[in-house]
Write an enzyme that holds these catalytic residues in place. Structure first.
Site, PDB file in Angstrom:
ATOM      1  N   GLY A   1       0.097   5.616  -4.262  1.00  0.00           N
ATOM      2  CA  GLY A   1      -0.485   6.911  -4.590  1.00  0.00           C
ATOM      3  C   GLY A   1       0.119   8.024  -3.744  1.00  0.00           C
TER       4      GLY A   1
ATOM      5  N   ASP B   1       0.826  -1.210   0.000  1.00  0.00           N
ATOM      6  CA  ASP B   1       0.000   0.000   0.000  1.00  0.00           C
ATOM      7  C   ASP B   1       0.859   1.258   0.000  1.00  0.00           C
ATOM      8  OD1 ASP B   1      -2.370   1.389  -0.015  1.00  0.00           O
ATOM      9  OD2 ASP B   1      -2.689   1.278   2.150  1.00  0.00           O
TER      10      ASP B   1
ATOM     11  N   SER C   1      -7.522  -5.524  -5.260  1.00  0.00           N
ATOM     12  CA  SER C   1      -8.608  -6.079  -4.448  1.00  0.00           C
ATOM     13  C   SER C   1      -9.937  -6.024  -5.194  1.00  0.00           C
ATOM     14  CB  SER C   1      -8.724  -5.301  -3.132  1.00  0.00           C
ATOM     15  OG  SER C   1      -9.331  -4.043  -3.349  1.00  0.00           O
TER      16      SER C   1
ATOM     17  N   LEU D   1      10.266 -20.687  -4.947  1.00  0.00           N
ATOM     18  CA  LEU D   1       9.304 -19.791  -4.287  1.00  0.00           C
ATOM     19  C   LEU D   1       7.931 -19.856  -4.956  1.00  0.00           C
ATOM     20  CD1 LEU D   1       8.786 -17.302  -2.323  1.00  0.00           C
ATOM     21  CD2 LEU D   1       9.348 -15.870  -4.298  1.00  0.00           C
TER      22      LEU D   1
ATOM     23  N   ARG E   1     -11.971   2.420  -8.228  1.00  0.00           N
ATOM     24  CA  ARG E   1     -11.083   3.521  -8.629  1.00  0.00           C
ATOM     25  C   ARG E   1     -11.403   3.967 -10.058  1.00  0.00           C
ATOM     26  NH1 ARG E   1      -5.277   2.479  -5.744  1.00  0.00           N
ATOM     27  NH2 ARG E   1      -6.144   1.849  -3.732  1.00  0.00           N
TER      28      ARG E   1
ATOM     29  N   HIS F   1       2.558   3.729  -8.963  1.00  0.00           N
ATOM     30  CA  HIS F   1       2.356   2.305  -9.260  1.00  0.00           C
ATOM     31  C   HIS F   1       3.555   1.734 -10.011  1.00  0.00           C
ATOM     32  CE1 HIS F   1      -1.557   2.540  -7.596  1.00  0.00           C
ATOM     33  NE2 HIS F   1      -2.082   3.269  -8.558  1.00  0.00           N
TER      34      HIS F   1
HETATM   35  C1  IPE Z   1      -5.327  -2.692  -0.186  1.00  0.00           C
HETATM   36  O1  IPE Z   1      -5.007  -1.372  -0.361  1.00  0.00           O
HETATM   37  C2  IPE Z   1      -5.372  -3.393  -1.516  1.00  0.00           C
HETATM   38  C3  IPE Z   1      -4.091  -3.615  -2.165  1.00  0.00           C
HETATM   39  C4  IPE Z   1      -2.928  -3.284  -1.698  1.00  0.00           C
HETATM   40  C5  IPE Z   1      -4.164  -4.271  -3.445  1.00  0.00           C
HETATM   41  P1  IPE Z   1      -6.124  -0.241  -0.560  1.00  0.00           P
HETATM   42  O2  IPE Z   1      -5.407   1.033  -0.711  1.00  0.00           O
HETATM   43  O3  IPE Z   1      -7.051  -0.629  -1.639  1.00  0.00           O
HETATM   44  O4  IPE Z   1      -6.928  -0.324   0.826  1.00  0.00           O
HETATM   45  P2  IPE Z   1      -7.735   0.775   1.604  1.00  0.00           P
HETATM   46  O5  IPE Z   1      -8.702   1.377   0.628  1.00  0.00           O
HETATM   47  O6  IPE Z   1      -6.766   1.773   2.114  1.00  0.00           O
HETATM   48  O7  IPE Z   1      -8.394   0.035   2.719  1.00  0.00           O
HETATM   49  C1  IPE Z   2      -1.356   0.324  -3.436  1.00  0.00           C
HETATM   50  O1  IPE Z   2      -1.188   1.692  -3.440  1.00  0.00           O
HETATM   51  C2  IPE Z   2      -1.627  -0.225  -4.809  1.00  0.00           C
HETATM   52  C3  IPE Z   2      -2.952  -0.804  -4.974  1.00  0.00           C
HETATM   53  C4  IPE Z   2      -3.948  -0.738  -4.134  1.00  0.00           C
HETATM   54  C5  IPE Z   2      -3.195  -1.493  -6.218  1.00  0.00           C
HETATM   55  P1  IPE Z   2      -2.432   2.697  -3.421  1.00  0.00           P
HETATM   56  O2  IPE Z   2      -2.820   2.982  -4.822  1.00  0.00           O
HETATM   57  O3  IPE Z   2      -3.515   2.160  -2.571  1.00  0.00           O
HETATM   58  O4  IPE Z   2      -1.776   3.967  -2.770  1.00  0.00           O
HETATM   59  P2  IPE Z   2      -2.423   4.931  -1.694  1.00  0.00           P
HETATM   60  O5  IPE Z   2      -2.912   4.078  -0.567  1.00  0.00           O
HETATM   61  O6  IPE Z   2      -3.535   5.645  -2.375  1.00  0.00           O
HETATM   62  O7  IPE Z   2      -1.313   5.822  -1.279  1.00  0.00           O
HETATM   63 MG    MG Z   3      -4.025   2.400  -0.614  1.00  0.00          MG
END
Ligand code: IPE
Ligand code: IPE
Ligand code: MG
Length: 255
Positions: A35, A32, A77, A143, A83, A49
């Protein structure tokens, strides 16, 4: 090939204070913060990303070299479809490109690629690359790399209960034969040990619908750093932290 580094790496890992005999067999990661990483740099989320994929490459390699048995990465997820379409598109393209670019090297290093989640909802390109990667690496003894894609813990459990209900309806199983083993064997992770260690980057203290059944007794490490900043050193730190935990599984501390 990464494997040629294996022995040298092992010595290096031991000298880093990692007990190679007590590694987590299964590491699961909620990747996570891509962004936020980008935002902090004034870049578009897509660049976060992209940087995230680079971090992922290094982590897969390190887990393989360490001799971790299973690495499960939460990549997309069931809720991430909420999104903007453009962002979903970027994530799918990055996945497809990653597999195209890395498959040879992953295969040479005996990595066994699998998917968790219903991937029939993914764009055809991504599905094709995944099918190819899974088929090509099917018999690899190294792995196990689980890519969780269109994955949700609740969806996984719902699917398992539907399958079990069908078996009961067809008279193959009695309701009293439904037990924890049977449920586990109907999950995407059938046959794999539950995660020993869950790592979540970027500070959020929640599971976000990840492996709800399998994480029952998993040790959790939440890190403040964003996923693109996560690196092999941070992984070793998390493993060291894991090795200091006292896993009681509801019992008492071993004296
Ligand atoms: C969890 O992260 C999903 C993945 C890393 C693929 P999100 O960014 O989607 O989760 P929330 O929205 O913060 O709970
Ligand atoms: C994790 O980073 C990547 C995925 C969920 C696919 P995010 O895109 O959730 O990044 P933040 O949480 O908005 O910073
Ligand atoms: Mg996130």
């Amino acid at each position: 090939m990464w494997l040629s580094f294996r022995n040298k790496d092992k010595e290096a890992f031991s000298s880093e204070g990692i007990d190679i005999e007590r590694l987590p067999q299964h590491i699961a990661i909620i990747m996570d913060g891509n962004g936020r990483w980008a935002k902090r740099r004034g870049l578009p989320r897509s660049m976060g990303h992209r940087a995230g994929v680079e971090a992922l490459r290094d982590i897969v390699k390190t887990c393989s070299n360490l001799g971790v048995k299973v690495l499960t990465l939460y990549a997309f997820s069931t809720e991430n479809w909420r999104r903007p379409k453009e962002e979903v598109g970027v994530l799918m393209t990055l996945l497809t490109d990653y597999l195209r670019r890395e498959l040879n090297e992953l295969h040479e290093n005996q990595v066994n690629i699998r998917t968790l989640g219903d991937i029939t909802y993914l764009p055809l390109d991504a599905q094709k690359e995944l099918a190819k990667s899974v088929a090509r690496t099917r018999n690899n003894p190294g792995l196990i790399l689980n890519l969780a894609l269109n994955y949700g813990g609740r969806a996984e459990l719902t699917r398992a209960f539907q399958k079990i209900a069908e078996e009961v309806e067809q008279g193959k199983k009695l309701p009293r034969e439904i037990n924890e083993e049977l449920i586990s064997s109907h999950l995407f992770t059938a046959g794999l040990p539950d995660p020993d260690l869950l790592i979540r980057t970027s500070g959020e203290m929640r599971l976000s619908n990840f492996m709800l059944w399998q994480l029952a007794y998993t040790e959790i490490v939440v890190l403040e750093q964003f996923w693109p900043d996560f690196n092999p050193k941070a992984l070793l730190d998390a493993i060291r932290e894991y090795q200091q935990r006292d896993r009681r599984f509801g019992g008492l501390k071993k004296e």
